[in-house]
Design an enzyme around this catalytic site. Structure first.
Site, mmCIF file in Angstrom:
data_model
loop_
_atom_site.group_PDB
_atom_site.id
_atom_site.type_symbol
_atom_site.label_atom_id
_atom_site.label_comp_id
_atom_site.label_asym_id
_atom_site.label_seq_id
_atom_site.Cartn_x
_atom_site.Cartn_y
_atom_site.Cartn_z
ATOM 1 N N ASP A 148 0.592 -1.177 0.029
ATOM 2 C CA ASP A 148 -0.035 0.116 -0.090
ATOM 3 C C ASP A 148 0.880 1.127 0.061
ATOM 4 O OD1 ASP A 148 -2.270 -1.330 -0.041
ATOM 5 O OD2 ASP A 148 -2.677 -1.341 2.124
ATOM 6 N N TYR A 408 -12.249 -1.481 -4.944
ATOM 7 C CA TYR A 408 -12.599 -0.392 -4.702
ATOM 8 C C TYR A 408 -13.353 0.063 -5.616
ATOM 9 C CZ TYR A 408 -9.059 0.481 -0.838
ATOM 10 O OH TYR A 408 -8.525 0.266 0.499
#
Length: 465
Positions: A148, A408
């Site tokens: 990330d 997402y």
């Protein structure tokens, strides 16, 4: 302040006729604005001219050429405001951006390895943003592309419809979390990077880096991974700072021309709010559907009043739980603020408004799987209050089948001439684990026409090739 876009009209008057010359400097992109200021400045020149005369020895000829210069100063474009949505009653498949279908390309044509894509639109164009790992596929830098946060990640963009390749992409700033929005005059770009314990928000307005905001909880300061929202020159950005498995209280930054002018501290149910997807319910209210990564599978729902700059958060009351993982719909008992079980973990969710003259529609997306990031369905609810309405949301179709990745999702609006088109985008991740590349495609569905949502999206990518 007036822009540098200037038109100069020079009229040369000579004895032989009229010569009209139009000089246009800089851009003509603002011609749609009608207010024009005129400035006149006289100029006198005296060119040489030959005259035919029968008695030239007794005649002296003098010619004068007069010049009038008119300068047109065009005003700056207007700030943007939310408008009514364009007509329609269903979403349809609009576009697929699947960069790694072109994965055999090399060099500048190679697709970038990206994640967390989102789309933001100005009056003239939409941009497709993402966070890249500063690597392409094929290539030799796959290690770490599942992380990330690292020192290589950057916020990039391409014009919507372009493939995010090395040569197509604009690198805006170093960032492992990002947002962007257009105020009607210029783009505002947001990037977050730095160590987990002391991350920094950086703001860029146009081409200038303009402001920063420091960590307030020293635990991965981050932003929304979707578009911020602008009205009348003021842009509102959601941020949060805190543990992914504990308290993480969000704030909103009010930004004008790239500079923070106010902090907004929400009240209400504030334990954990992150990765909000926000939009305008009206000219007065921004609403956000957010993620709680620790306590509940219900979405925290924010109402922000842009007239008073106040915000309140409560959980959505619907029995259609929108996070992943989640329990069975309707299984959480008690009042609307009850957390229920299976609240650990989460995913950013799509949310967009359909503003109509007599009612409002709120469109949401959620994965088809209750436990995995697979598939994506569309839901809608007209009118009512998400804080108090416990009824189920109405299903509106399958955008991604349960056999395809659905990670997402986010909302955005495309600006038509007289109305705004609501859309939802879906991140479809190619998850190669830690041993190979890890990247994403983007599926886009928009409000258009009537009937039923007809077709789902596939990436068409085989990572084994």
């Amino acid at each position: 302040m007036l822009p540098s876009t200037i038109q100069t009209l020079t009229l040369f008057l000579t004895s032989g006729g009229v010569l009209l010359s139009l000089y246009v400097s800089a851009s003509l992109s603002y011609l749609l604005y009608s207010d024009i200021l005129l400035k006149f400045s006289p100029k006198i020149t005296a060119p040489t001219m030959t005259l035919d005369c029968t008695n030239a020895s007794n005649v002296q000829a003098v010619n004068r050429s007069a010049t009038k210069e008119m300068t047109f100063l065009l005003p700056e474009p207007e700030w943007t405001y939310p408008r009514l949505s364009c007509q329609g009653s269903t979403f349809q498949k609009a576009l697929l951006i699947s960069p790694h279908r072109f994965g055999e390309a090399r060099g500048n044509s190679a697709p970038l390895i990206i994640r967390e894509p989102f789309i933001a639109c100005g009056p003239k164009e939409c941009k497709h943003f993402a966070l890249t790992h500063y690597a392409a596929q094929p290539g030799g830098y796959y290690n770490g592309t599942r992380e990330d946060r690292n020192k290589l990640r950057h916020l990039i963009s391409v014009k919507l419809g372009k493939i995010p390749t090395v040569e197509n992409s604009i690198f805006h700033m170093a960032a492992w979390s990002g947002s962007a929005c257009h105020d009607g005059r210029e783009w505002t770009y947001i990037g977050v990077d730095g160590p987990d314990s002391n991350a920094l928000i950086k703001i860029k307005y146009g081409e200038a880096y303009t402001d920063t905001y420091h960590s307030y909880a020293n635990n991965i300061l981050r932003t929304q991974e979707s578009a911020c929202n602008c009205i009348g020159g003021d842009c509102y950005l959601m941020i949060t700072d805190g543990s992914a498995s504990g308290i993480s209280k969000c704030r909103f930054l009010k930004i004008r021309e790239g500079r923070i002018i106010k902090e907004i501290f929400p009240t209400g149910r504030v334990e954990h709010t992150e990765e909000c997807t926000c939009g305008f319910a009206s000219n007065k209210t921004i609403e956000c559907a957010c993620r709680d990564n620790n306590y509940t599978a219900k979405r925290p729902f924010v109402k922000l009043n842009v007239e008073t700059d106040t915000a309140e958060i409560r959980l959505m009351c619907t029995e259609t739980y929108l996070d992943t993982p989640r329990p069975d719909d309707g299984s959480i008992t008690g009042p609307c603020e009850s957390n229920g079980d299976k609240g650990r973990g989460g995913i950013k969710g799509g949310f967009v408004h359909q503003r109509m003259a007599s009612k409002i529609g709120r469109w949401y997306s959620r994965t088809m799987s209750k436990t995995e990031r697979m598939g994506m369905e569309l839901y809608v609810k007209y009118d009512g209050d998400p804080w108090t309405d416990s009824d189920a949301l109405d299903p509106s179709g399958v955008m991604v089948s349960i056999k395809e990745p659905g990670w997402y999702s986010f909302g955005f609006e495309i600006k038509d001439k007289k109305c705004d088109v609501p859309c939802i985008g879906i991140e479809m991740v190619h998850d190669g684990g830690k041993k190979t590349w890890h990247s994403a495609a983007t599926a886009i569905y928009c409000l258009m026409g009537s009937g039923q949502l007809l077709w789902d999206t596939v990436t068409g990518v085989d990572m084994a090739l």
